[in-house]
Design an enzyme around this catalytic site. Structure first.
Site, mmCIF file in Angstrom:
data_model
loop_
_atom_site.group_PDB
_atom_site.id
_atom_site.type_symbol
_atom_site.label_atom_id
_atom_site.label_comp_id
_atom_site.label_asym_id
_atom_site.label_seq_id
_atom_site.Cartn_x
_atom_site.Cartn_y
_atom_site.Cartn_z
ATOM 1 N N VAL A 92 0.825 -1.204 0.000
ATOM 2 C CA VAL A 92 0.000 0.000 0.000
ATOM 3 C C VAL A 92 0.862 1.259 0.000
ATOM 4 C CG1 VAL A 92 -0.240 0.320 2.513
ATOM 5 C CG2 VAL A 92 -2.105 0.986 0.979
ATOM 6 N N GLY A 312 -5.389 -6.456 1.301
ATOM 7 C CA GLY A 312 -5.686 -5.709 2.517
ATOM 8 C C GLY A 312 -4.877 -4.428 2.546
ATOM 9 N N GLU A 313 -4.602 -3.937 3.751
ATOM 10 C CA GLU A 313 -3.770 -2.753 3.980
ATOM 11 C C GLU A 313 -4.438 -1.442 3.557
ATOM 12 O OE1 GLU A 313 -0.007 -3.276 2.005
ATOM 13 O OE2 GLU A 313 0.422 -5.191 2.989
ATOM 14 N N GLY A 314 -5.609 -1.514 2.908
ATOM 15 C CA GLY A 314 -6.196 -0.332 2.293
ATOM 16 C C GLY A 314 -5.804 -0.206 0.828
#
Length: 344
Positions: A92, A312-314
Site C-alpha cells: 500500500v 488488505g492494507e487499504g
C-alpha cells in the site's frame, strides 16, 4: 443510537443536473458520473472540489484465532508489517506514493510491544492481541469502548488535518475470520455463506475457519443482534477502532472510500451503530472474500474496481482513488452543452 444525516440532497440534485448537461452523450460517463454525484453530495458543492487531501489510516492488531489454523501466515507477520508500513515499503505504501495518499498506521492490538516504532503508532493501543472468538470474547466491554473512542479520535485528527476523503485499511493475521463473523452476525447468515480463504488457506484450512466462525457465532448467542455486543464477542481492538473511525467520519460529513472485507465488515457494523452512515461510504474494490460482496449488497454499494485483489492494507481503496479523482475532474471541467450551443 444516532441517525446520520445524508449527503446534501440539494447538491446531489444539482450535480445530477450538471452531469446531464455536460457535453457528453447521455450516460456516457457510466460509474464516473455516479461517483462524481456522490462526491458532490458529500461536499455540498457543485461542481465538487478536487480531492487534494486523501488520507488512509491502517488499523493493526492480532487475533487469537490466528493460532487455530485459520490463516496461511504466522501471527508474527503483523508486527513485521507494521514496521514495514512505518518504513514506507509495503504494497500500500507504493500505491499511496503513486497516488498522493497520506498513510498513517496505528497499533491497536498487535501482540508485541513494538518499542522500536514511533510512539504515535502505539498511542492508542488497547491490548496485546484479541481473544480467540470461538473460545472467548475478543474484548471486554471497556476495551470495545476504548477502541471505538480511539477510532473516533483518529478520524477527528485526520479531518482536522484537512482530509477531504478518508480511507480505512487493516493489518492483522487472521483478521478475515472476525470480519466474516461480524458480517454473518450483521446479515443473519451462517458461517458457510460468508467464510472465504483469506490470505489463501487450503481446503483443510478453510474447513477449520468455517468451524471457528460457526462456533463463534453460536457462542455469541443473542449478542449478534447488538452491534456493540458483536464487536465485543466477535471483533477485535483494530476492527472496533476502524468502526469508530467510520462512524465519526460519517457523523462529521466526510466521505470514506472502503477497502476489502475487513473495512466493509466495520462499515456494516458502523451503519448498525449509526443508521445512515453508509451513505457516506463508497466501495473502493471488490475483494475475493464472499462476505465482502454480501455486505456491500446490504449497504447498497457497488465497488469501483474489481481486480481480484486480497492484499488488505487499504490497497484496493488507494488503487481506486485515481478513479474517484477522475470522476470529480469530469464533473468540474467538462464543458456544458448549453455553453457550446447557446442558441440551441
Amino acid at each position: 443510537m444516532s441517525v446520520v444525516r445524508p449527503p446534501s440532497p440539494e447538491a446531489v440534485a444539482a450535480a445530477r443536473e450538471r452531469l446531464a448537461g455536460l457535453a457528453t452523450p447521455a450516460g456516457a460517463l457510466g460509474r464516473l458520473g455516479d461517483l462524481a454525484v456522490w462526491v458532490a453530495g458529500t461536499q455540498g458543492s457543485v461542481p465538487p472540489e478536487p480531492l487534494t487531501n486523501v488520507r488512509l489510516v491502517i488499523f493493526a492488531g492480532d487475533h487469537g484465532v490466528a493460532s487455530h489454523g485459520v490463516s496461511a501466515y504466522p501471527p508474527a507477520i503483523t508486527g513485521a508489517m507494521v514496521r514495514t508500513f512505518v518504513a514506507g515499503a509495503a504494497g500500500v505504501s507504493a500505491l499511496a506514493a503513486a497516488h498522493d495518499v497520506h498513510v498513517r498506521v496505528l497499533d491497536l492490538g498487535v501482540d508485541e510491544e513494538l518499542a522500536d516504532v514511533p510512539a504515535d503508532v502505539r498511542a492508542h493501543k488497547v491490548r496485546r492481541g484479541s481473544g480467540a472468538i470461538h473460545l472467548e470474547d475478543a474484548l471486554t466491554a471497556d476495551e470495545t469502548q476504548r477502541a471505538l473512542d480511539a477510532g473516533r479520535q483518529v478520524a477527528q485528527e485526520e479531518i482536522e488535518a484537512g482530509a477531504q476523503l478518508l480511507l480505512s485499511g487493516d493489518m492483522g493475521i487472521g483478521n478475515t475470520t472476525p470480519a466474516s463473523a461480524l458480517i454473518a452476525a450483521g446479515l443473519g447468515l451462517p458461517a458457510s455463506e460468508v467464510t472465504g480463504r483469506g490470505t489463501g488457506v487450503d481446503e483443510e484450512g478453510l474447513l477449520r475457519k468455517l468451524a471457528v466462525v460457526d462456533q463463534a457465532l453460536a457462542r455469541a448467542g443473542d449478542r449478534r443482534d447488538d452491534p456493540l455486543g458483536c464487536l465485543t464477542a466477535l471483533g477485535s481492538a483494530d476492527l472496533a477502532a476502524a468502526t469508530g473511525y467510520l462512524v465519526a467520519a460519517a457523523e462529521a460529513g466526510v466521505p470514506v472510500l472502503l477497502d476489502g472485507v475487513i473495512s466493509v465488515a466495520c462499515a456494516l457494523t458502523a451503519d448498525r451503530l449509526a443508521p445512515g452512515a453508509a451513505a457516506w461510504f463508497a466501495a473502493g474494490h471488490r475483494s475475493t472474500e464472499p462476505a465482502q460482496s454480501l455486505a456491500l449488497d446490504k449497504l447498497g454499494l457497488e465497488p469501483v474496481l474489481d481486480l481480484g485483489m486480497r492484499l488488505g492494507e487499504g490497497s484496493g481503496a488507494v488503487a481506486a482513488v485515481p478513479v474517484v479523482r477522475s470522476a470529480v475532474a469530469v464533473l468540474r471541467d467538462v464543458a456544458l452543452l448549453a455553453d457550446l450551443l447557446p442558441d440551441a
